[in-house]
Design an enzyme around this catalytic site. Structure first.
Site, PDB file in Angstrom:
ATOM      1  N   GLY A 315       0.839  -1.196   0.000  1.00 56.96           N
ATOM      2  CA  GLY A 315       0.000   0.000   0.000  1.00 56.96           C
ATOM      3  C   GLY A 315       0.873   1.244   0.000  1.00 56.96           C
ATOM      4  O   GLY A 315       0.969   1.975  -0.980  1.00 56.96           O
ATOM      5  N   ARG A 316       1.595   1.422   1.124  1.00 52.29           N
ATOM      6  CA  ARG A 316       2.422   2.607   1.311  1.00 52.29           C
ATOM      7  C   ARG A 316       3.425   2.824   0.169  1.00 52.29           C
ATOM      8  O   ARG A 316       3.631   3.943  -0.289  1.00 52.29           O
ATOM      9  CB  ARG A 316       3.201   2.439   2.625  1.00 52.29           C
ATOM     10  CG  ARG A 316       3.984   3.661   3.066  1.00 52.29           C
ATOM     11  CD  ARG A 316       4.964   3.304   4.195  1.00 52.29           C
ATOM     12  NE  ARG A 316       4.393   2.514   5.252  1.00 52.29           N
ATOM     13  CZ  ARG A 316       3.854   3.005   6.361  1.00 52.29           C
ATOM     14  NH1 ARG A 316       3.853   4.297   6.575  1.00 52.29           N
ATOM     15  NH2 ARG A 316       3.354   2.192   7.278  1.00 52.29           N
ATOM     16  N   ARG A 360       0.582  10.705  12.074  1.00 56.91           N
ATOM     17  CA  ARG A 360       1.694   9.745  12.124  1.00 56.91           C
ATOM     18  C   ARG A 360       2.847  10.186  13.032  1.00 56.91           C
ATOM     19  O   ARG A 360       3.409   9.358  13.749  1.00 56.91           O
ATOM     20  CB  ARG A 360       2.201   9.395  10.726  1.00 56.91           C
ATOM     21  CG  ARG A 360       1.107   8.750   9.840  1.00 56.91           C
ATOM     22  CD  ARG A 360       1.645   8.079   8.598  1.00 56.91           C
ATOM     23  NE  ARG A 360       2.414   6.904   8.905  1.00 56.91           N
ATOM     24  CZ  ARG A 360       3.718   6.853   8.978  1.00 56.91           C
ATOM     25  NH1 ARG A 360       4.436   7.934   8.715  1.00 56.91           N
ATOM     26  NH2 ARG A 360       4.342   5.742   9.312  1.00 56.91           N
ATOM     27  N   TYR A 364       3.451   7.412  15.791  1.00 53.89           N
ATOM     28  CA  TYR A 364       4.619   6.523  15.621  1.00 53.89           C
ATOM     29  C   TYR A 364       5.954   7.256  15.724  1.00 53.89           C
ATOM     30  O   TYR A 364       6.997   6.683  15.388  1.00 53.89           O
ATOM     31  CB  TYR A 364       4.593   5.836  14.239  1.00 53.89           C
ATOM     32  CG  TYR A 364       3.238   5.338  13.801  1.00 53.89           C
ATOM     33  CD1 TYR A 364       2.587   4.332  14.503  1.00 53.89           C
ATOM     34  CD2 TYR A 364       2.617   5.857  12.668  1.00 53.89           C
ATOM     35  CE1 TYR A 364       1.345   3.873  14.097  1.00 53.89           C
ATOM     36  CE2 TYR A 364       1.376   5.400  12.253  1.00 53.89           C
ATOM     37  CZ  TYR A 364       0.744   4.409  12.976  1.00 53.89           C
ATOM     38  OH  TYR A 364      -0.483   3.955  12.564  1.00 53.89           O
ATOM     39  N   CYS A 391      -4.990  21.662  19.771  1.00 54.50           N
ATOM     40  CA  CYS A 391      -4.777  21.865  21.197  1.00 54.50           C
ATOM     41  C   CYS A 391      -4.067  20.655  21.782  1.00 54.50           C
ATOM     42  O   CYS A 391      -4.663  19.885  22.548  1.00 54.50           O
ATOM     43  CB  CYS A 391      -6.109  22.061  21.883  1.00 54.50           C
ATOM     44  SG  CYS A 391      -6.509  23.777  21.929  1.00 54.50           S
ATOM     45  N   GLU A 392      -2.853  20.469  21.403  1.00 55.35           N
ATOM     46  CA  GLU A 392      -2.115  19.282  21.837  1.00 55.35           C
ATOM     47  C   GLU A 392      -0.638  19.608  21.599  1.00 55.35           C
ATOM     48  O   GLU A 392      -0.261  19.932  20.469  1.00 55.35           O
ATOM     49  CB  GLU A 392      -2.551  18.109  20.955  1.00 55.35           C
ATOM     50  CG  GLU A 392      -2.202  16.773  21.430  1.00 55.35           C
ATOM     51  CD  GLU A 392      -3.423  15.983  21.949  1.00 55.35           C
ATOM     52  OE1 GLU A 392      -3.187  15.007  22.631  1.00 55.35           O
ATOM     53  OE2 GLU A 392      -4.568  16.354  21.676  1.00 55.35           O
ATOM     54  N   TYR A 421      -1.576   6.649   4.578  1.00 60.29           N
ATOM     55  CA  TYR A 421      -1.890   6.708   6.004  1.00 60.29           C
ATOM     56  C   TYR A 421      -1.908   8.134   6.560  1.00 60.29           C
ATOM     57  O   TYR A 421      -1.563   8.354   7.715  1.00 60.29           O
ATOM     58  CB  TYR A 421      -0.931   5.818   6.812  1.00 60.29           C
ATOM     59  CG  TYR A 421      -0.945   4.377   6.335  1.00 60.29           C
ATOM     60  CD1 TYR A 421      -2.074   3.587   6.484  1.00 60.29           C
ATOM     61  CD2 TYR A 421       0.159   3.823   5.683  1.00 60.29           C
ATOM     62  CE1 TYR A 421      -2.101   2.277   6.022  1.00 60.29           C
ATOM     63  CE2 TYR A 421       0.134   2.515   5.214  1.00 60.29           C
ATOM     64  CZ  TYR A 421      -0.996   1.749   5.388  1.00 60.29           C
ATOM     65  OH  TYR A 421      -1.023   0.455   4.925  1.00 60.29           O
TER      66      TYR A 421
HETATM   67  C1  LIG Z   1      -2.894  -7.368   5.950  1.00 58.46           C
HETATM   68  C2  LIG Z   1      -2.205  -6.175   5.410  1.00 58.46           C
HETATM   69  N1  LIG Z   1      -1.816  -6.182   4.117  1.00 58.46           N
HETATM   70  C3  LIG Z   1      -1.199  -5.124   3.570  1.00 58.46           C
HETATM   71  C4  LIG Z   1      -0.913  -3.996   4.319  1.00 58.46           C
HETATM   72  C5  LIG Z   1      -0.229  -2.868   3.624  1.00 58.46           C
HETATM   73  O1  LIG Z   1       0.938  -2.512   4.231  1.00 58.46           O
HETATM   74  P1  LIG Z   1       1.861  -1.389   3.574  1.00 58.46           P
HETATM   75  O2  LIG Z   1       1.013  -0.201   3.344  1.00 58.46           O
HETATM   76  O3  LIG Z   1       2.885  -1.160   4.610  1.00 58.46           O
HETATM   77  O4  LIG Z   1       2.409  -1.946   2.320  1.00 58.46           O
HETATM   78  C6  LIG Z   1      -1.276  -3.949   5.667  1.00 58.46           C
HETATM   79  C7  LIG Z   1      -0.894  -2.817   6.519  1.00 58.46           C
HETATM   80  O5  LIG Z   1       0.065  -2.914   7.263  1.00 58.46           O
HETATM   81  C8  LIG Z   1      -1.957  -5.057   6.221  1.00 58.46           C
HETATM   82  O6  LIG Z   1      -2.354  -5.035   7.483  1.00 58.46           O
HETATM   83  N1  LIG Z   2      -1.130   3.226  10.052  1.00 59.27           N
HETATM   84  C1  LIG Z   2       0.232   2.751   9.883  1.00 59.27           C
HETATM   85  C2  LIG Z   2       0.298   1.602   8.960  1.00 59.27           C
HETATM   86  C3  LIG Z   2      -0.578   0.474   9.405  1.00 59.27           C
HETATM   87  C4  LIG Z   2      -0.803  -0.436   8.294  1.00 59.27           C
HETATM   88  C5  LIG Z   2      -1.973  -1.342   8.485  1.00 59.27           C
HETATM   89  N2  LIG Z   2      -1.664  -2.608   9.086  1.00 59.27           N
HETATM   90  C6  LIG Z   2       1.111   3.882   9.417  1.00 59.27           C
HETATM   91  O1  LIG Z   2       0.636   4.964   9.256  1.00 59.27           O
HETATM   92  O2  LIG Z   2       2.286   3.743   9.245  1.00 59.27           O
END
Ligand SMILES: Cc1ncc(COP(=O)(O)O)c(C=O)c1O
Ligand SMILES: N[C@@H](CCCC[NH3+])C(=O)O
Length: 472
Positions: A315-316, A360, A364, A391-392, A421
């Site tokens: 995804g990322r 984020r 994190y 306010c944080e 994200y």
């Molecule tokens: C089951 C699953 N697949 C895929 C992803 C996609 O991860 P990323 O965006 O780090 O590639 C996530 C998020 O961590 C996930 O929970």
């Molecule tokens: N929310 C996280 C990623 C989680 C992905 C889902 N399992 C981030 O911003 O880095």
């Protein structure tokens, strides 16, 4: 080759021209400067802000498409060498809109969703349900019914409780639901603790030791079709060792499962890290794919089992580097900080968004970078902290960055690598509306997701009067 100019220079933007550099690029490929101004895929930051306001999420469409295509190509090439096919599921949790789902469909990717909301977006985009993988550790009966009715191609089972319910739902309908089984491999991914999803003490999947019994239970259900095992060890991972270890552990169990029937595929999940600042050095996708293919081949040979077809879920690494957030600079404060050995001054530059559009850093400790988008300046850079307007006190957008000493209210500030994200984790904290998301391509901007106005927020308050009737 990336630009070798001084990264502290205010006008500096790295422009990658090969796949290795692309992995380390903090800015989207379409980012450049024209007359001092930041331009994204041919559209200037000031034009974007004039039309859509600030804060604003901007997605470089070509950059996202290019990264998706590169991942698909690299994995198909490397796994093709060992005779395996590869399906790439775009993980919609990173950022999903109808437009983005369609880009992925056009490129030949599948889609990973993990809620009824994400599923609804996928269906609204016309995404073929057979190419959808559906995750979630707590799917409702209504979700399971919708999955079976729509003909989702891969439901990822996360518990025995879910197995029993989905088997009953599919049996009632006289259909056969294809399922994968999410396995907790026990591999501790090297990433932030909150982003690791295969530690022993967490909520996802089935422990490795229980897999043979659960797969036998799946196979015993005529209404379920077993597709194979699934592992996702976490997110924002730079070292390939964790993926390799997870593959090895799952393949060892696969050997045992093959004695009871076919195990057609193996899904190794997502999690490939990206560069948020120039200090980050993620592996290029080609190298990642080659290493994963090598481990799968070696393990299958060692175990004497056939190489399964593969699936991954990034995804990322597709959408993250394609995104830039634009803010307007407001208050600037020089705060005297007493320290051992003397006092120092920290300059706080506040912008008109913050943890509501990007939680984020607070969640994190994520690091970002920033540049003035509306102009360049020859002033000496000074070390600043970019804060939001919430306010944080932990509402920090960029913890430490060098920006020109004459940064002033009204400047536009661009924060790169916010495509993943950020919008998807955004909130209405302090009753701020979520900003719009705009795609830029070939000199034109297109709205992907509308922003929320204060009137939108107020309209949800069951006891509010219409905004027009609120006394000034
Ligand atoms: C089951 C699953 N697949 C895929 C992803 C996609 O991860 P990323 O965006 O780090 O590639 C996530 C998020 O961590 C996930 O929970
Ligand atoms: N929310 C996280 C990623 C989680 C992905 C889902 N399992 C981030 O911003 O880095």
């Amino acid at each position: 080759m990336t630009s070798t100019a001084n990264p502290l220079a205010p006008e500096w933007l790295p422009v990658p021209d090969d796949a290795n550099a692309l992995a380390r690029a903090v800015w989207p490929s379409g980012a450049t400067r024209r007359d001092g101004e930041l331009v994204l895929a041919g559209v200037s930051a000031t034009d974007l802000v004039r039309q859509y306001g600030t804060p604003l999420y901007v997605v470089d469409e070509e950059d996202a498409r290019r990264r998706a295509a590169l991942i698909l190509d690299a994995f198909r090439r490397e796994f093709g060498r060992i005779g395996a096919s590869v399906s790439v599921y775009y993980a919609g949790k990173a950022f999903l809109s109808v437009g983005v789902a369609r880009w992925m469909a056009e490129l030949g990717l599948n889609l990973d969703v993990c809620s009824d909301g994400e599923f609804a977006v996928a269906l609204a985009a016309g995404f073929d349900p057979a190419r959808i993988g559906y995750h979630g550790n707590n799917k409702s009966n209504a979700e399971l019914e919708a999955i079976v009715d729509a003909g989702v191609g891969g439901l990822v089972l996360d518990s025995v409780y879910e197995l029993e319910r989905v088997a009953a739902i599919a049996a009632e309908r006289g259909s056969r639901q294809p399922v994968r089984l999410r396995v907790n491999s026990g591999v501790h991914a090297s990433t932030h603790e909150y982003l690791a999803t295969a530690r022993e003490d967490q909520k996802f999947g089935i422990p490795l030791a229980d897999v043979p019994a659960v797969v036998a239970a799946i196979r015993a259900q005529p209404s379920l079709e077993f597709l194979g095992l699934h592992s996702h060890i976490g997110s924002q991972i730079f070292e390939t060792g964790g993926f390799e270890e997870a593959a090895a552990r799952l393949l060892a169990v696969q050997k045992e499962l093959l004695e009871g029937g076919p195990v057609p595929s193996l899904n190794l999940g997502g999690g490939f890290g990206i560069a948020y600042t120039v200090a980050d050095d993620p592996a290029p996708v080609g190298a990642l794919a080659a290493q994963m293919a090598a481990v799968v081949e070696a393990e299958c040979t060692r175990l004497g089992i056939p190489i399964p077809n593969m699936a991954i879920e990034p995804g990322r690494s597709i959408i993250g580097p394609a995104g830039v957030t634009l803010y307007e600079v407001g208050t600037i404060k020089d705060v005297r900080v007493e320290r051992e050995g003397g006092a120092a001054v920290r300059r706080y530059v506040s912008v008109d968004g913050g943890m509501s559009d990007n939680p984020r850093p607070e969640l994190y400790g994520a690091e970002y970078s920033a540049r003035i988008a509306s102009r360049v300046s020859a002033e000496e850079p000074v070390l600043v902290r970019v804060a939001g307007k919430h306010c944080e006190s932990g509402d920090i957008v960029v913890n430490a960055e060098y920006l020109p000493g004459d940064i002033r209210p009204g400047d536009l500030l661009a924060v790169p690598a916010t495509g993943a994200y950020c919008w998807s984790l955004a909130s209405n904290y302090n009753h701020l509306g979520r900003p719009p998301v705009v795609a830029v391509r070939d000199g034109a901007a297109r709205l992907l997701v509308r922003g929320e106005s204060i009137a939108d927020l107020l309209s949800r308050d069951a006891e509010a009067q219409p905004v027009s009737e609120v006394p000034a």
